[in-house]
Design a protein around this motif. Structure first.
Motif, PDB file in Angstrom:
ATOM      1  N   VAL A 254      32.641  62.394  63.252  1.00 58.65           N
ATOM      2  CA  VAL A 254      31.753  63.550  63.426  1.00 58.65           C
ATOM      3  C   VAL A 254      32.542  64.855  63.352  1.00 58.65           C
ATOM      4  CG1 VAL A 254      30.218  64.720  65.044  1.00 58.65           C
ATOM      5  CG2 VAL A 254      30.044  62.253  64.739  1.00 58.65           C
ATOM      6  N   LEU A 255      33.670  64.921  64.069  1.00 59.68           N
ATOM      7  CA  LEU A 255      34.466  66.146  64.069  1.00 59.68           C
ATOM      8  C   LEU A 255      35.023  66.450  62.687  1.00 59.68           C
ATOM      9  CD1 LEU A 255      36.440  65.743  67.431  1.00 59.68           C
ATOM     10  CD2 LEU A 255      34.412  67.126  66.997  1.00 59.68           C
ATOM     11  N   SER A 256      35.510  65.424  62.001  1.00 57.89           N
ATOM     12  CA  SER A 256      36.077  65.635  60.672  1.00 57.89           C
ATOM     13  C   SER A 256      35.018  66.117  59.692  1.00 57.89           C
ATOM     14  CB  SER A 256      36.719  64.336  60.171  1.00 57.89           C
ATOM     15  OG  SER A 256      37.220  64.499  58.856  1.00 57.89           O
ATOM     16  N   PHE A 257      33.832  65.505  59.734  1.00 58.33           N
ATOM     17  CA  PHE A 257      32.771  65.926  58.816  1.00 58.33           C
ATOM     18  C   PHE A 257      32.362  67.370  59.067  1.00 58.33           C
ATOM     19  CE2 PHE A 257      28.322  66.565  57.753  1.00 58.33           C
ATOM     20  CZ  PHE A 257      28.283  66.143  56.435  1.00 58.33           C
ATOM     21  N   VAL A 258      32.174  67.721  60.332  1.00 54.94           N
ATOM     22  CA  VAL A 258      31.727  69.082  60.669  1.00 54.94           C
ATOM     23  C   VAL A 258      32.771  70.104  60.236  1.00 54.94           C
ATOM     24  CG1 VAL A 258      31.197  70.638  62.576  1.00 54.94           C
ATOM     25  CG2 VAL A 258      30.237  68.338  62.551  1.00 54.94           C
ATOM     26  N   TRP A 259      34.038  69.859  60.534  1.00 47.71           N
ATOM     27  CA  TRP A 259      35.080  70.835  60.227  1.00 47.71           C
ATOM     28  C   TRP A 259      35.363  70.931  58.728  1.00 47.71           C
ATOM     29  CZ3 TRP A 259      38.471  68.869  64.848  1.00 47.71           C
ATOM     30  CH2 TRP A 259      38.037  69.495  66.016  1.00 47.71           C
ATOM     31  N   ASN A 260      35.357  69.818  58.025  1.00 52.44           N
ATOM     32  CA  ASN A 260      35.614  69.865  56.587  1.00 52.44           C
ATOM     33  C   ASN A 260      34.418  70.406  55.815  1.00 52.44           C
ATOM     34  OD1 ASN A 260      38.359  68.554  55.824  1.00 52.44           O
ATOM     35  ND2 ASN A 260      37.552  67.185  57.381  1.00 52.44           N
ATOM     36  N   TYR A 261      33.228  70.133  56.292  1.00 56.38           N
ATOM     37  CA  TYR A 261      32.036  70.651  55.620  1.00 56.38           C
ATOM     38  C   TYR A 261      31.971  72.173  55.698  1.00 56.38           C
ATOM     39  CZ  TYR A 261      27.079  71.476  54.674  1.00 56.38           C
ATOM     40  OH  TYR A 261      25.889  71.946  54.155  1.00 56.38           O
ATOM     41  N   GLY A 262      32.357  72.734  56.823  1.00 55.67           N
ATOM     42  CA  GLY A 262      32.304  74.187  56.988  1.00 55.67           C
ATOM     43  C   GLY A 262      33.618  74.893  56.749  1.00 55.67           C
ATOM     44  N   ASP A 263      34.623  74.201  56.220  1.00 56.14           N
ATOM     45  CA  ASP A 263      35.942  74.811  56.040  1.00 56.14           C
ATOM     46  C   ASP A 263      35.936  75.824  54.904  1.00 56.14           C
ATOM     47  OD1 ASP A 263      38.831  75.125  56.224  1.00 56.14           O
ATOM     48  OD2 ASP A 263      38.908  73.942  54.377  1.00 56.14           O
ATOM     49  N   VAL A 264      36.511  76.975  55.156  1.00 55.90           N
ATOM     50  CA  VAL A 264      36.715  77.981  54.109  1.00 55.90           C
ATOM     51  C   VAL A 264      38.194  78.377  54.004  1.00 55.90           C
ATOM     52  CG1 VAL A 264      34.381  78.932  54.271  1.00 55.90           C
ATOM     53  CG2 VAL A 264      36.189  79.855  55.738  1.00 55.90           C
ATOM     54  N   TYR A 265      39.024  77.824  54.870  1.00 53.29           N
ATOM     55  CA  TYR A 265      40.445  78.194  54.878  1.00 53.29           C
ATOM     56  C   TYR A 265      41.222  77.387  53.833  1.00 53.29           C
ATOM     57  CZ  TYR A 265      45.105  79.279  56.613  1.00 53.29           C
ATOM     58  OH  TYR A 265      46.407  79.694  56.713  1.00 53.29           O
ATOM     59  N   TYR A 266      41.237  76.069  53.980  1.00 53.72           N
ATOM     60  CA  TYR A 266      41.956  75.229  53.033  1.00 53.72           C
ATOM     61  C   TYR A 266      41.317  75.268  51.648  1.00 53.72           C
ATOM     62  CZ  TYR A 266      44.934  73.167  56.619  1.00 53.72           C
ATOM     63  OH  TYR A 266      45.876  72.980  57.603  1.00 53.72           O
ATOM     64  N   THR A 267      39.986  75.270  51.596  1.00 55.68           N
ATOM     65  CA  THR A 267      39.311  75.283  50.296  1.00 55.68           C
ATOM     66  C   THR A 267      39.565  76.584  49.548  1.00 55.68           C
ATOM     67  OG1 THR A 267      37.326  75.979  51.494  1.00 55.68           O
ATOM     68  CG2 THR A 267      37.515  73.655  50.933  1.00 55.68           C
ATOM     69  N   ASN A 268      39.624  77.705  50.244  1.00 54.20           N
ATOM     70  CA  ASN A 268      39.865  78.983  49.586  1.00 54.20           C
ATOM     71  C   ASN A 268      41.275  79.083  49.019  1.00 54.20           C
ATOM     72  OD1 ASN A 268      37.779  80.864  49.249  1.00 54.20           O
ATOM     73  ND2 ASN A 268      37.663  81.235  51.442  1.00 54.20           N
ATOM     74  N   TYR A 269      42.252  78.511  49.705  1.00 60.08           N
ATOM     75  CA  TYR A 269      43.640  78.649  49.282  1.00 60.08           C
ATOM     76  C   TYR A 269      44.058  77.583  48.275  1.00 60.08           C
ATOM     77  CZ  TYR A 269      44.780  82.351  52.580  1.00 60.08           C
ATOM     78  OH  TYR A 269      44.839  83.558  53.237  1.00 60.08           O
ATOM     79  N   PHE A 270      43.578  76.364  48.443  1.00 56.35           N
ATOM     80  CA  PHE A 270      44.065  75.275  47.606  1.00 56.35           C
ATOM     81  C   PHE A 270      43.097  74.881  46.488  1.00 56.35           C
ATOM     82  CE2 PHE A 270      46.161  74.586  51.764  1.00 56.35           C
ATOM     83  CZ  PHE A 270      47.475  74.784  51.349  1.00 56.35           C
ATOM     84  N   HIS A 271      41.824  75.220  46.629  1.00 57.73           N
ATOM     85  CA  HIS A 271      40.858  74.956  45.556  1.00 57.73           C
ATOM     86  C   HIS A 271      39.797  76.056  45.560  1.00 57.73           C
ATOM     87  CE1 HIS A 271      38.012  71.929  43.394  1.00 57.73           C
ATOM     88  NE2 HIS A 271      38.610  72.749  42.557  1.00 57.73           N
ATOM     89  N   PRO A 272      40.194  77.284  45.234  1.00 57.66           N
ATOM     90  CA  PRO A 272      39.265  78.414  45.360  1.00 57.66           C
ATOM     91  C   PRO A 272      38.080  78.357  44.408  1.00 57.66           C
ATOM     92  CG  PRO A 272      41.311  79.090  44.289  1.00 57.66           C
ATOM     93  CD  PRO A 272      41.529  77.705  44.781  1.00 57.66           C
ATOM     94  N   ASP A 273      38.218  77.671  43.283  1.00 54.47           N
ATOM     95  CA  ASP A 273      37.117  77.598  42.320  1.00 54.47           C
ATOM     96  C   ASP A 273      36.242  76.368  42.533  1.00 54.47           C
ATOM     97  OD1 ASP A 273      38.073  79.903  41.158  1.00 54.47           O
ATOM     98  OD2 ASP A 273      39.256  78.848  39.635  1.00 54.47           O
ATOM     99  N   GLY A 274      36.406  75.694  43.654  1.00 47.87           N
ATOM    100  CA  GLY A 274      35.631  74.488  43.923  1.00 47.87           C
ATOM    101  C   GLY A 274      34.179  74.788  44.249  1.00 47.87           C
ATOM    102  N   PRO A 275      33.299  73.802  44.051  1.00 44.65           N
ATOM    103  CA  PRO A 275      31.850  74.009  44.272  1.00 44.65           C
ATOM    104  C   PRO A 275      31.430  73.759  45.711  1.00 44.65           C
ATOM    105  CG  PRO A 275      32.223  71.845  43.346  1.00 44.65           C
ATOM    106  CD  PRO A 275      33.588  72.471  43.510  1.00 44.65           C
ATOM    107  N   TYR A 276      32.189  74.282  46.667  1.00 44.70           N
ATOM    108  CA  TYR A 276      31.885  74.061  48.075  1.00 44.70           C
ATOM    109  C   TYR A 276      30.913  75.126  48.560  1.00 44.70           C
ATOM    110  CZ  TYR A 276      36.287  71.677  47.201  1.00 44.70           C
ATOM    111  OH  TYR A 276      37.276  70.915  46.639  1.00 44.70           O
ATOM    112  N   LEU A 277      29.850  74.696  49.208  1.00 43.07           N
ATOM    113  CA  LEU A 277      28.807  75.628  49.617  1.00 43.07           C
ATOM    114  C   LEU A 277      29.319  76.637  50.625  1.00 43.07           C
ATOM    115  CD1 LEU A 277      25.860  76.401  49.313  1.00 43.07           C
ATOM    116  CD2 LEU A 277      25.294  74.777  51.131  1.00 43.07           C
ATOM    117  N   SER A 278      30.241  76.240  51.498  1.00 40.91           N
ATOM    118  CA  SER A 278      30.775  77.174  52.483  1.00 40.91           C
ATOM    119  C   SER A 278      31.488  78.343  51.804  1.00 40.91           C
ATOM    120  CB  SER A 278      31.740  76.449  53.419  1.00 40.91           C
ATOM    121  OG  SER A 278      32.790  75.823  52.684  1.00 40.91           O
ATOM    122  N   VAL A 279      32.262  78.050  50.772  1.00 38.21           N
ATOM    123  CA  VAL A 279      32.976  79.100  50.040  1.00 38.21           C
ATOM    124  C   VAL A 279      31.995  79.951  49.236  1.00 38.21           C
ATOM    125  CG1 VAL A 279      34.749  79.552  48.308  1.00 38.21           C
ATOM    126  CG2 VAL A 279      35.054  77.691  49.941  1.00 38.21           C
TER     127      VAL A 279
END
Length: 348
Positions: A254-279
């Motif tokens: 549960v914790l991993s899903f919630v934190w990774n689903y709403g993550d904008v830190y790692y996704t912005n730096y390591f995959h900024p062009d990714g199709p993540y809804l949070s970004v």
């Protein structure tokens, strides 16, 4: 005499009477009323405290209700406080059209990404936690101290070294030896999976700690019985220990899903062009894009009175859509999560 008869009568009815009332002959009825009054005061205080805390937590959502479920023409109307004059879903339609492009593709991709990262983190963290807890090898305490250190050190302190490592990725110089250069993994989708697989994903030090705390409390008889039955090390782990570790598995999941689903830190730096809804939402509703959002509201929904409040209403509606998977996870897992928190090692 009347008081003594009353005491005797209550003793016959198996009612406990404090010794001081028998000696001082103080009326029992007054003591009972005092105790009931104190109990009532405590109940009222407790209920008031719970209601007050609930109101503080729910107040932002209550204030948003007329904003996202009402007509945009009523925004800023002093007569609208808690309930909108006319219910409307125009804010959600605008958020779905403008922020998500009229498709749930980004939402589905974000959910699948969070689920896959969650599965990897559970698998790797459970093995790491089991090894630290149950295997007596040289340097075990040092490795556990490093795991705790990853929890204490903020991720910003490691960002530059991680970024350079993945920008010029190499494994013991082997890639340079065979290809003549390093590999650039930045802005590649698998860099986030690689971090989770190596035990350095988002909050993964905490997950290893949770599994370690759980496995260290399991009785040795489990492993001894498995060895007697002919189980080897890996079979003991996968057949005996891991199935009994459902409390930390569920907690970490549960914790991993919630934190990774709403993550904008790692996704912005390591995959900024990714199709993540949070970004996507973070960039779409940047304050500098207010005029662009309001122009889209006028173009697609004929909303003439565009201002900061219409921009905020669209933003809050988009956030409500973003929270739908998290709410589903909460309602499905909240009972089991509460039951397993204590046994998972968080407070152990």
């Amino acid at each position: 005499m009347a008081n003594n008869r009353e005491l005797d009568k209550m003793q016959v009815n198996n009612v406990y009477i404090p010794e001081k009332f028998k000696k001082a002959k103080i009326p029992w009825e007054g003591y009972r009323i005092k105790k009931e009054a104190m109990g009532l005061v405590q109940k009222v205080f407790f209920i008031s405290l719970v209601v007050g805390l609930c109101f503080i937590i729910l107040y932002p959502l209550l204030k948003l209700f007329p904003t996202v479920f009402g007509e945009m023409s009523d925004l800023g109307n002093p007569d609208v406080v808690w309930i909108p004059k006319e219910f409307s879903t125009v804010s959600f339609k605008a958020a779905f059209k403008i922020a998500m492009g009229g498709s749930i593709g980004s939402l589905v991709i974000s959910v699948l990404y969070a689920l896959s990262i969650t599965a990897i983190q559970i698998f790797m963290s459970a093995m790491a936690g089991y090894s630290i807890a149950r295997i007596n090898f040289r340097g075990r305490n040092i490795i556990f101290a490093l795991v705790v250190l990853t929890i204490l050190v903020p991720p910003q302190a490691l960002l530059i070294s991680q970024y350079l490592h993945f920008k010029q990725f190499d494994v013991l110089g082997l890639i340079t030896m065979f290809t003549g250069g390093t590999i650039d993994l930045i802005n590649k989708p698998y860099v986030l999976y690689l971090m989770a697989f190596l035990g350095f994903g988002l909050k993964q030090g905490l997950f290893i700690f949770i599994f370690r705390q759980f496995f260290i409390t399991m009785p040795n008889e489990f492993e001894e019985a498995a060895v007697i039955d002919g189980c080897g090390f890996y079979r003991t782990y996968f057949k005996i220990m891991l199935p009994n570790a459902m409390p930390p598995v569920m907690t970490v999941g549960v914790l991993s899903f919630v934190w990774n689903y709403g993550d904008v830190y790692y996704t912005n730096y390591f995959h900024p062009d990714g199709p993540y809804l949070s970004v996507i939402l973070q960039r779409m509703f940047d304050p500098t894009r207010r005029e662009a959002i309001n122009d889209a509201l006028f173009k697609h929904f004929d909303i003439f009175l565009t201002n900061q409040m219409t921009f905020d209403a669209t933003k809050q509606a988009a956030l409500f859509i973003f929270l739908i998977p998290l709410l589903i996870i909460y309602f499905l897992a909240q009972r089991k999560l509460v039951e397993n928190l204590e046994r998972s090692g968080i407070v152990g």
